[in-house]
Design an enzyme around this catalytic site. Sequence first.
Site, PDB file in Angstrom:
ATOM      1  N   GLY A  13       0.888  -0.789  -0.221  1.00  0.00           N
ATOM      2  CA  GLY A  13       0.474  -0.330  -0.086  1.00  0.00           C
ATOM      3  C   GLY A  13       1.179   0.991   0.301  1.00  0.00           C
ATOM      4  O   GLY A  13       1.738   1.298   0.067  1.00  0.00           O
ATOM      5  N   THR A  38      -5.814  -2.635  -1.754  1.00  0.00           N
ATOM      6  CA  THR A  38      -5.733  -1.397  -1.927  1.00  0.00           C
ATOM      7  C   THR A  38      -4.694  -1.135  -2.569  1.00  0.00           C
ATOM      8  O   THR A  38      -4.060   0.282  -2.682  1.00  0.00           O
ATOM      9  CB  THR A  38      -6.948  -0.481  -0.402  1.00  0.00           C
ATOM     10  N   ASP A  56      -4.646 -12.824   2.831  1.00  0.00           N
ATOM     11  CA  ASP A  56      -6.078 -12.464   3.668  1.00  0.00           C
ATOM     12  C   ASP A  56      -5.378 -12.054   4.903  1.00  0.00           C
ATOM     13  O   ASP A  56      -5.651 -13.563   5.177  1.00  0.00           O
ATOM     14  CB  ASP A  56      -6.798 -12.524   2.902  1.00  0.00           C
ATOM     15  N   LEU A  73       0.489  -3.300   8.839  1.00  0.00           N
ATOM     16  CA  LEU A  73       0.037  -1.676   8.590  1.00  0.00           C
ATOM     17  C   LEU A  73      -1.605  -2.100   7.161  1.00  0.00           C
ATOM     18  O   LEU A  73      -2.055  -1.188   7.016  1.00  0.00           O
ATOM     19  CB  LEU A  73       0.820  -1.149   7.340  1.00  0.00           C
ATOM     20  N   LYS A  91     -13.313  -6.507   9.813  1.00  0.00           N
ATOM     21  CA  LYS A  91     -12.443  -7.832  10.212  1.00  0.00           C
ATOM     22  C   LYS A  91     -10.611  -8.025   9.948  1.00  0.00           C
ATOM     23  O   LYS A  91     -10.547  -8.200  10.548  1.00  0.00           O
ATOM     24  CB  LYS A  91     -12.871  -9.149   9.450  1.00  0.00           C
ATOM     25  N   THR A  92     -10.603  -7.138   8.789  1.00  0.00           N
ATOM     26  CA  THR A  92      -9.223  -6.610   9.038  1.00  0.00           C
ATOM     27  C   THR A  92      -8.818  -6.161  10.251  1.00  0.00           C
ATOM     28  O   THR A  92      -7.444  -6.336  10.428  1.00  0.00           O
ATOM     29  CB  THR A  92      -9.129  -5.343   7.945  1.00  0.00           C
ATOM     30  N   TYR A 145     -14.157   1.817  10.322  1.00  0.00           N
ATOM     31  CA  TYR A 145     -13.112   2.056  10.063  1.00  0.00           C
ATOM     32  C   TYR A 145     -12.123   2.189  11.762  1.00  0.00           C
ATOM     33  O   TYR A 145     -11.920   1.429  12.254  1.00  0.00           O
ATOM     34  CB  TYR A 145     -12.465   2.715   9.835  1.00  0.00           C
ATOM     35  N   LYS A 149     -10.092  -0.060  14.472  1.00  0.00           N
ATOM     36  CA  LYS A 149      -9.289   0.772  14.656  1.00  0.00           C
ATOM     37  C   LYS A 149      -8.404   0.448  16.067  1.00  0.00           C
ATOM     38  O   LYS A 149      -7.891  -0.233  17.557  1.00  0.00           O
ATOM     39  CB  LYS A 149      -8.442   1.524  14.198  1.00  0.00           C
ATOM     40  N   THR A 175      -1.296  11.364   6.217  1.00  0.00           N
ATOM     41  CA  THR A 175       0.033  11.622   5.375  1.00  0.00           C
ATOM     42  C   THR A 175      -0.565  11.311   3.608  1.00  0.00           C
ATOM     43  O   THR A 175      -1.146  10.931   3.570  1.00  0.00           O
ATOM     44  CB  THR A 175       0.861  10.258   6.292  1.00  0.00           C
TER      45      THR A 175
HETATM   46  N1  LIG Z   1      -2.532   7.130   5.143  1.00  0.00           N
HETATM   47  C1  LIG Z   1      -2.704   7.740   6.452  1.00  0.00           C
HETATM   48  O1  LIG Z   1      -2.970   8.999   6.196  1.00  0.00           O
HETATM   49  C2  LIG Z   1      -3.217   6.785   7.108  1.00  0.00           C
HETATM   50  C3  LIG Z   1      -3.288   7.080   8.342  1.00  0.00           C
HETATM   51  C4  LIG Z   1      -3.778   6.500   9.933  1.00  0.00           C
HETATM   52  C5  LIG Z   1      -3.082   5.495   9.808  1.00  0.00           C
HETATM   53  N2  LIG Z   1      -3.051   4.557   8.794  1.00  0.00           N
HETATM   54  C6  LIG Z   1      -2.853   3.680   8.685  1.00  0.00           C
HETATM   55  O2  LIG Z   1      -1.825   3.028   7.811  1.00  0.00           O
HETATM   56  C7  LIG Z   1      -1.954   1.957   7.416  1.00  0.00           C
HETATM   57  C8  LIG Z   1      -1.240   1.868   6.302  1.00  0.00           C
HETATM   58  O3  LIG Z   1      -2.520   3.459   5.303  1.00  0.00           O
HETATM   59  P1  LIG Z   1      -1.812   3.370   3.829  1.00  0.00           P
HETATM   60  O4  LIG Z   1      -2.577   4.855   3.660  1.00  0.00           O
HETATM   61  O5  LIG Z   1      -1.056   2.603   3.361  1.00  0.00           O
HETATM   62  O6  LIG Z   1      -3.482   2.226   3.270  1.00  0.00           O
HETATM   63  P2  LIG Z   1      -3.749   1.371   2.088  1.00  0.00           P
HETATM   64  O7  LIG Z   1      -5.205   1.013   0.998  1.00  0.00           O
HETATM   65  O8  LIG Z   1      -2.596   2.119   0.494  1.00  0.00           O
HETATM   66  O9  LIG Z   1      -2.700   0.264   2.237  1.00  0.00           O
HETATM   67  C9  LIG Z   1      -2.931  -0.897   2.701  1.00  0.00           C
HETATM   68  C10 LIG Z   1      -2.211  -1.828   2.299  1.00  0.00           C
HETATM   69  O10 LIG Z   1      -2.957  -3.177   3.219  1.00  0.00           O
HETATM   70  C11 LIG Z   1      -3.599  -4.523   2.386  1.00  0.00           C
HETATM   71  N3  LIG Z   1      -5.006  -4.755   2.923  1.00  0.00           N
HETATM   72  C12 LIG Z   1      -5.765  -4.696   3.295  1.00  0.00           C
HETATM   73  N4  LIG Z   1      -6.120  -5.115   3.978  1.00  0.00           N
HETATM   74  C13 LIG Z   1      -6.057  -6.291   3.540  1.00  0.00           C
HETATM   75  C14 LIG Z   1      -6.022  -7.527   4.312  1.00  0.00           C
HETATM   76  N5  LIG Z   1      -7.481  -8.176   4.793  1.00  0.00           N
HETATM   77  N6  LIG Z   1      -5.144  -8.690   4.312  1.00  0.00           N
HETATM   78  C15 LIG Z   1      -3.944  -8.355   3.583  1.00  0.00           C
HETATM   79  N7  LIG Z   1      -3.640  -7.289   3.272  1.00  0.00           N
HETATM   80  C16 LIG Z   1      -4.499  -6.098   3.521  1.00  0.00           C
HETATM   81  C17 LIG Z   1      -3.727  -3.065   0.858  1.00  0.00           C
HETATM   82  O11 LIG Z   1      -4.375  -4.363  -0.445  1.00  0.00           O
HETATM   83  C18 LIG Z   1      -2.982  -2.335   1.259  1.00  0.00           C
HETATM   84  O12 LIG Z   1      -1.618  -2.317  -0.008  1.00  0.00           O
HETATM   85  C19 LIG Z   1      -3.355   1.249   7.587  1.00  0.00           C
HETATM   86  O13 LIG Z   1      -3.449   0.234   8.641  1.00  0.00           O
HETATM   87  C20 LIG Z   1      -4.589   2.965   8.463  1.00  0.00           C
HETATM   88  O14 LIG Z   1      -5.152   2.459   8.874  1.00  0.00           O
HETATM   89  C21 LIG Z   1      -3.258   5.923   7.534  1.00  0.00           C
END
Ligand SMILES: NC(=O)c1ccc[n+]([C@@H]2O[C@H](COP(=O)([O-])OP(=O)(O)OC[C@H]3O[C@@H](n4cnc5c(N)ncnc54)[C@H](O)[C@@H]3O)[C@@H](O)[C@H]2O)c1
Length: 308
Positions: A13, A38, A56, A73, A91-92, A145, A149, A175
């Site tokens: 991600g 995603t 998954d 993450l 679930k995740t 969500y 968390k 971010t």
């Molecule tokens: N980007 C931000 O601003 C932000 C802010 C707060 C928290 N976060 C947290 O940081 C983490 C990463 O966020 P991001 O912005 O990179 O999101 P993103 O959607 O770009 O990346 C998430 C990744 O997790 C994978 N994923 C999701 N569910 C899955 C599952 N059940 N099994 C396997 N893979 C799975 C997706 O394929 C993806 O590659 C997340 O946990 C998010 O909640 C991000």
Amino acid sequence: MGFERVVVTGGAGFLGSHVCEALLKRGARVVCVDDFRTGSPANLPDDPRLGLVVEDVTKPLDLLGDVDLVMHLACPASPVDYLRMPVDTLKTGGFGTLHALELARRKDARIVIASTSEVYGDPLEHPQRETYWGNVNPIGPRSVYDEAKRFGEAMTCAFRGEYGVDTGIVRIFNTYGARMRPDDGRMIPTFVRQARAGEPLTVHGDGRQTRSLCHVDDLVRGLLSMAESDHPGPVNLGNPEEVTVLEVARKVVELTGSTSAIEHVEAMTDDPRRRRPDISLARRVLGWQPEIGLDEGLRRSFDRELVG
Ligand SMILES: NC(=O)c1ccc[n+]([C@@H]2O[C@H](COP(=O)([O-])OP(=O)(O)OC[C@H]3O[C@@H](n4cnc5c(N)ncnc54)[C@H](O)[C@@H]3O)[C@@H](O)[C@H]2O)c1
């Protein structure tokens, strides 16, 4: 840094791919666990020290060999994504976090859990400190969500208390940076896409709601500092420079040299009015603070083709 082999869930991600890159640069071997719901394999660095497990995380995770750090993450993070798969997001956050914690427990590894500023909901305290319990609507659309968390944080504390797992919780605030999907619905990629296409930038509500935007390079530095520490958290990671959504839209228009107008559309349900981290704890226990301001961060993101 002392980590030899690190598991990064969600490594394909936006944030995860930058974390993988930074860990590889520091000499670690990395195993990315992702099912690309995603994310994309195209985000992953081409490096023989990077392994990939397409799985998954809501299913139990089993890996051979030693692991000394788990960076958890995996979770859809954009409202567009989690509203499209509400049950899977819960679930995740629940089973996925359980499985990541079980892996860390089996491997005797430190684990850093990516929580979020969304645990504060629409905050009644400003700026938000880690001691604030939050104001989340448990049955609103965003709760899939936010509550996932919050549950993940509770599970992490239980694993630390009951099994002595070396856990660390970070609460990440908004971010941005390279490799966000243009259609992922988050503010900056949306504005950049619209500005580049010469379309109006769509601002929800009056645009006076505030956000605090952290550049990904700063955030990854904070995540790795948390990994290297033994602090349990939760620790806020974000940029305390607060800007209104309208200001961000104007800045994107200016920096892209676009002629797009700004158009106000309906406010989003449960959209927080104000968001700003208090990062005193991160400064004190991690020696971390962001160094990249919004103008510089946006320029870096455009240079690196934020939206393709
Ligand atoms: N980007 C931000 O601003 C932000 C802010 C707060 C928290 N976060 C947290 O940081 C983490 C990463 O966020 P991001 O912005 O990179 O999101 P993103 O959607 O770009 O990346 C998430 C990744 O997790 C994978 N994923 C999701 N569910 C899955 C599952 N059940 N099994 C396997 N893979 C799975 C997706 O394929 C993806 O590659 C997340 O946990 C998010 O909640 C991000």
